[in-house]
Write a protein that holds these residues in place. Structure first.
Motif, mmCIF file in Angstrom:
data_model
loop_
_atom_site.group_PDB
_atom_site.id
_atom_site.type_symbol
_atom_site.label_atom_id
_atom_site.label_comp_id
_atom_site.label_asym_id
_atom_site.label_seq_id
_atom_site.Cartn_x
_atom_site.Cartn_y
_atom_site.Cartn_z
ATOM 1 N N ARG A 1 0.884 -0.862 0.087
ATOM 2 C CA ARG A 1 -0.093 0.108 0.053
ATOM 3 C C ARG A 1 0.748 1.222 0.051
ATOM 4 O O ARG A 1 1.726 1.469 0.863
ATOM 5 C CB ARG A 1 -0.976 -0.092 1.114
ATOM 6 N N GLY B 1 -0.856 -0.248 8.741
ATOM 7 C CA GLY B 1 -2.212 -0.115 9.199
ATOM 8 C C GLY B 1 -2.864 1.330 8.682
ATOM 9 O O GLY B 1 -3.812 1.531 9.269
ATOM 10 N N THR B 2 -2.090 2.113 8.042
ATOM 11 C CA THR B 2 -2.503 3.253 7.722
ATOM 12 C C THR B 2 -3.762 2.990 6.498
ATOM 13 O O THR B 2 -3.383 2.380 5.367
ATOM 14 C CB THR B 2 -1.555 4.317 7.025
ATOM 15 N N PRO B 3 -5.069 3.446 6.445
ATOM 16 C CA PRO B 3 -5.947 3.192 5.287
ATOM 17 C C PRO B 3 -5.570 3.903 4.341
ATOM 18 O O PRO B 3 -4.847 5.260 4.231
ATOM 19 C CB PRO B 3 -7.251 3.824 5.899
ATOM 20 N N LEU B 4 -5.758 3.545 3.057
ATOM 21 C CA LEU B 4 -5.677 4.360 1.769
ATOM 22 C C LEU B 4 -6.283 5.633 1.589
ATOM 23 O O LEU B 4 -5.486 6.638 1.038
ATOM 24 C CB LEU B 4 -6.055 3.444 0.608
ATOM 25 N N TRP B 5 -7.223 6.106 2.243
ATOM 26 C CA TRP B 5 -7.801 7.367 2.129
ATOM 27 C C TRP B 5 -6.875 8.364 3.021
ATOM 28 O O TRP B 5 -6.868 9.397 2.553
ATOM 29 C CB TRP B 5 -9.304 7.643 2.848
ATOM 30 N N LYS B 6 -6.297 7.827 4.032
ATOM 31 C CA LYS B 6 -5.061 8.963 4.640
ATOM 32 C C LYS B 6 -3.888 8.816 3.901
ATOM 33 O O LYS B 6 -3.196 9.969 3.750
ATOM 34 C CB LYS B 6 -4.934 8.026 6.044
ATOM 35 N N ALA C 1 -0.895 8.909 9.039
ATOM 36 C CA ALA C 1 -1.642 8.444 9.989
ATOM 37 C C ALA C 1 -2.144 9.209 11.028
ATOM 38 O O ALA C 1 -3.323 8.789 11.823
ATOM 39 C CB ALA C 1 -0.962 7.067 10.328
ATOM 40 N N GLU D 1 -9.276 12.758 11.539
ATOM 41 C CA GLU D 1 -10.548 12.489 10.705
ATOM 42 C C GLU D 1 -11.416 13.648 10.265
ATOM 43 O O GLU D 1 -11.938 13.530 9.586
ATOM 44 C CB GLU D 1 -11.121 11.078 11.201
ATOM 45 N N ARG E 1 -15.094 12.051 3.340
ATOM 46 C CA ARG E 1 -14.934 10.913 2.088
ATOM 47 C C ARG E 1 -16.096 10.667 1.314
ATOM 48 O O ARG E 1 -17.068 10.734 1.930
ATOM 49 C CB ARG E 1 -14.330 9.738 2.844
ATOM 50 N N GLU F 1 -13.156 7.741 -2.898
ATOM 51 C CA GLU F 1 -12.449 6.298 -2.552
ATOM 52 C C GLU F 1 -13.260 5.507 -3.502
ATOM 53 O O GLU F 1 -14.258 5.299 -3.954
ATOM 54 C CB GLU F 1 -12.748 5.977 -1.329
#
Length: 321
Positions: free
Chosen positions: A77, A131-136, A282, A286, A291, A317
């Motif tokens: 990722r 662990g970082t989500p793709l949106w971040k 990360a 939020e 999103r 996304e």
């Protein structure tokens, strides 16, 4: 594959395009931020018409998953560094590849992230923190822009900074400045954006400020905003110009010279800036990000331009990634 094509200024349409072929790593896009530059190209502002012409696949704030690439990279990722420099000119060799005269940009010279897949050189990919989500991950690019702009301020004596513009860059600058201990004051033509950042505890309205600030960051880039920034800083203060809303912006020379105020341009970022930004993704609150599904992109463009989205940063996304 599906891609969102800017067919003309003000007109976006989803189209079926051939998947990207050739050299480089194939990336399946997971998320792509919607930048003020994308909105300016969509509107066809004079500054953007002078540089870019449709058809274009926009989107340069990209994160995704490697589908085809070297061993050890498949499934990784990553965030995409969207600026490709030549590596050989004096500016590149001097550590300023963001100013390379031969540079190319993902989302402008090259097809961007408002598509299902893109293909890029491996060197443009930066692994996300575990662990970082793709949106971040899609926030790495605007964070890098903000970090470079802040690097020009130097140490802040009193820590009172004016940020003009409460959009995506203004919101990230406010967060980074507060994180560094500065007191941030915001000004924007859209009061709901200012209120949102105030409610997050990241800033105060400029009207509650000292009247003269130690430094100002102009994320708008118009004649009015740059004049406002120069007149707002105290003698000896610094203005960092980041926005590109106009082709020219005359300066108030009396204030500039008699007050020994400094105006510094800041453009994109270096690979070092991008690496630092990727490591920070990360931590971004939020509450700074709205999103939306990628398929809603045309409506989101319109909603942003009409001021219907108060949240500073918008990320689109792909659900299936």
């Amino acid at each position: 594959m599906r891609a969102l094509v800017l067919e003309d200024y003000g007109r976006l349409r989803w189209r079926e395009l051939d998947p990207p072929e050739g050299e480089g790593v194939l990336l399946r896009v997971g998320a792509c931020g919607l930048c003020g530059s994308d909105l300016s190209v969509y509107k066809g502002t004079p500054a953007m018409r002078a540089r870019w012409r449709p058809p274009l696949v926009l989107g340069h704030e990209v994160a995704g998953v490697v589908e085809e690439g070297p061993e050890g990279w498949v499934g990784q990722r990553v965030a995409v560094h969207p600026l490709l420099s030549c590596g050989a000119c004096p500016l590149c060799r001097g550590g300023r590849p963001n100013l390379c005269p031969h540079r190319r940009h993902v989302g402008f010279h090259l097809p961007g992230g408002f598509a299902e897949r893109i293909r890029l050189p491996l060197g443009q990919l930066f692994p996300l923190p575990p662990g970082t989500p793709l949106w971040k991950g899609a926030l790495a690019e605007p964070l890098a822009v903000a970090l470079r702009a802040l690097s020009f301020l130097g140490p802040l004596r009193g820590g009172k900074v004016l940020v003009l513009g409460a959009g995506s860059l203004g919101g990230l600058l406010a967060w980074l400045l507060r994180r560094a201990g500065a007191e941030v004051f915001l000004e924007d033509l859209n009061p709901s954006r200012v209120r949102h950042l105030v409610d997050l505890g990241l800033a105060l309205p400029a009207g509650e400020g000292p009247g003269e600030w130690e430094a100002a960051l102009d994320t708008v880039g118009t004649e009015a905003s740059l004049k406002r920034a120069v007149k707002a800083v105290a003698p000896g203060g610094k203005v960092v110009a980041v926005g590109l809303g106009a082709l020219e912006a005359p300066l108030p020379l009396q204030e500039l010279v008699l007050g020994e105020r400094t105006v510094q341009g800041s453009y994109t970022f270096t690979p070092q800036d991008f690496a630092e930004a990727t490591a920070l993704t990360a931590e971004v609150p939020e509450g700074l990000v709205a999103r939306y599904p990628m398929e809603e992109a045309p409506e989101v463009f319109r909603a942003l331009l009409e001021g219907r989205i108060p949240v500073p940063k918008v990320v689109l996304e792909h659900k299936e990634v």
